[in-house]
Write an enzyme that holds these catalytic residues in place. Structure first.
Site, PDB file in Angstrom:
ATOM      1  N   GLY A   1      44.738  36.856  41.867  1.00 20.65           N
ATOM      2  CA  GLY A   1      45.473  38.110  41.781  1.00 20.65           C
ATOM      3  C   GLY A   1      46.882  37.903  41.267  1.00 20.65           C
ATOM      4  O   GLY A   1      47.446  38.755  40.569  1.00 20.65           O
TER       5      GLY A   1
ATOM      6  N   LYS B   1      37.077  29.697  45.869  1.00 19.86           N
ATOM      7  CA  LYS B   1      37.683  30.939  45.376  1.00 19.86           C
ATOM      8  C   LYS B   1      36.887  31.422  44.168  1.00 19.86           C
ATOM      9  O   LYS B   1      36.856  30.771  43.125  1.00 19.86           O
ATOM     10  CB  LYS B   1      39.150  30.734  44.998  1.00 19.86           C
ATOM     11  CG  LYS B   1      39.814  32.036  44.538  1.00 19.86           C
ATOM     12  CD  LYS B   1      41.317  31.889  44.419  1.00 19.86           C
ATOM     13  CE  LYS B   1      41.962  33.161  43.875  1.00 19.86           C
ATOM     14  NZ  LYS B   1      41.677  34.347  44.718  1.00 19.86           N
TER      15      LYS B   1
ATOM     16  N   HIS C   1      42.158  26.652  41.476  1.00 19.39           N
ATOM     17  CA  HIS C   1      42.060  26.915  42.912  1.00 19.39           C
ATOM     18  C   HIS C   1      40.872  26.158  43.479  1.00 19.39           C
ATOM     19  O   HIS C   1      40.008  25.685  42.732  1.00 19.39           O
ATOM     20  CB  HIS C   1      41.868  28.417  43.184  1.00 19.39           C
ATOM     21  CG  HIS C   1      43.076  29.247  42.917  1.00 19.39           C
ATOM     22  ND1 HIS C   1      43.951  29.646  43.905  1.00 19.39           N
ATOM     23  CD2 HIS C   1      43.578  29.744  41.758  1.00 19.39           C
ATOM     24  CE1 HIS C   1      44.918  30.365  43.372  1.00 19.39           C
ATOM     25  NE2 HIS C   1      44.715  30.436  42.069  1.00 19.39           N
TER      26      HIS C   1
END
Length: 343
Positions: A235, A230, A226
């Site tokens: 999740g 982040k 990512h």
């Protein structure tokens, strides 16, 4: 476990890329040789079709109703929040000209789709939000803040009776659900807002429920890449790993290989340079105990539009549930998919 020092070990990186490349594979061309095999594949396809049918789309043929209601995006200063705000305006929703952020902006204002949004410090939210609720009685809040603020924000929304869509990952998720349940507030909470990725997660859930232990003894390797901003483990990755654990795989979340270095993202993961600031590339690699069988699951997303559009769909879904007086109040994105009324 995937090496945490790949950048310092070119040979290891090359071996990993050869064994589990993240680029799209060429289609298999070898013909299936026997009628028995063809019959088995047809049966397998039918089984998967029947399993997926259990997700019954209730209103797939119905056109989504044209909705318009006030939506407050907290926070519009982040790239994800701004993308959601733009998608909300594009969908015809009423973007409330207020947001909260610790980020300093010129004159305390930003512009979203020619609309001026006043930015307040998060410490002022409890003082300001009650007046916003009075001014916009059908208000729905969308939260894209930071992991450390998830639980405090949810407590405030519940205290004020504000329905919300929680797109921020992290925080204490068990406490988050308990807070919403105890307050009896309408909310959509999901670690993943991209509709197509959620469909993949639903399929994983079905597989883990129908075939528990099917991958017992297999070794799992997980790599997720990512943008550098982040901070937490995805999740989505956590949800997929949970499914593999139900399928019999032993895996600790600390074993997830998080790639945040831009150079490594380009050379190892294959992220296009123009999307280093916003992407989600996930790879899950399974190997049998004797090393003779392997499976790989992969999903790569560039940009934020898939999440922004899904978030707006979730807000619209929640609004219709509130207006219909639905007895169930806590939802996730699979509930949104089941409803079928998506743009």
């Amino acid at each position: 476990m995937l090496s945490a020092t790949i950048a310092a070990q070119p040979a290891a990186a090359t071996a990993l890329r050869r064994r589990c490349p993240l680029r799209p594979r060429q289609p298999l061309c070898a013909p299936i040789g026997t009628a028995a095999t063809r019959q088995w594949m047809a049966t397998a396809r039918l089984s998967v079709t029947n399993a997926l049918a259990n997700l019954s789309v209730e209103s797939a043929s119905a056109a989504p109703p044209k909705l318009s209601f006030p939506i407050l995006v907290n926070s519009c200063t982040g790239k994800m929040g701004k993308a959601v705000a733009e998608a909300a305006v594009s969908a015809g929703l009423q973007l409330v000209p207020v947001s909260f952020s610790a980020m300093e902006v010129p004159d305390g204002k930003i512009e979203v789709c020619d609309r001026e949004i006043c930015i307040h410090d998060p410490s002022e939210s409890e003082k300001i939000l009650p007046s916003i609720v009075k001014e916009y009685p059908d208000l729905i809040v969308v939260d894209y803040t930071v992991p450390d603020a998830v639980n405090a924000n949810a407590e405030l929304y519940c205290k004020l009776g504000l329905p919300f869509v929680m797109g921020t990952t992290g925080g204490n998720r068990q406490l988050l659900h308990k807070t919403v349940h105890d307050a009896n507030i309408y909310a959509v909470i999901s670690p993943q807002m991209g509709k197509q990725v959620v469909a993949f997660l639903a399929a994983m859930e079905i597989m883990s429920e129908k075939f528990p232990g099917a991958f017992s003894g297999y070794k799992l390797e997980v790599m997720e890449s990512h943008q550098a901003t982040k901070l937490d483990i995805s999740g989505t990755a956590k949800a997929v790993i949970s499914c593999f654990q139900k399928l019999g795989v032993s895996f600790d979340m600390n074993e997830v290989k998080q790639v945040r270095d831009p150079e490594e993202q380009v050379t190892l993961v294959g992220v296009p340079e123009e999307h280093l600031g916003g992407h989600a590339f996930h790879m899950y690699h399974l190997t049998s105990p004797d090393g003779t069988v392997s499976f790989e699951f992969q999903h790569n997303v560039c940009g934020r539009s898939i999440y922004a559009e899904g978030t707006v769909d979730a807000a619209m879904f929640l609004y219709t549930k509130i207006k219909s007086g639905a007895s169930k109040k806590l939802y996730d994105m699979i509930d949104v998919l089941r409803e079928g009324n998506m743009r």
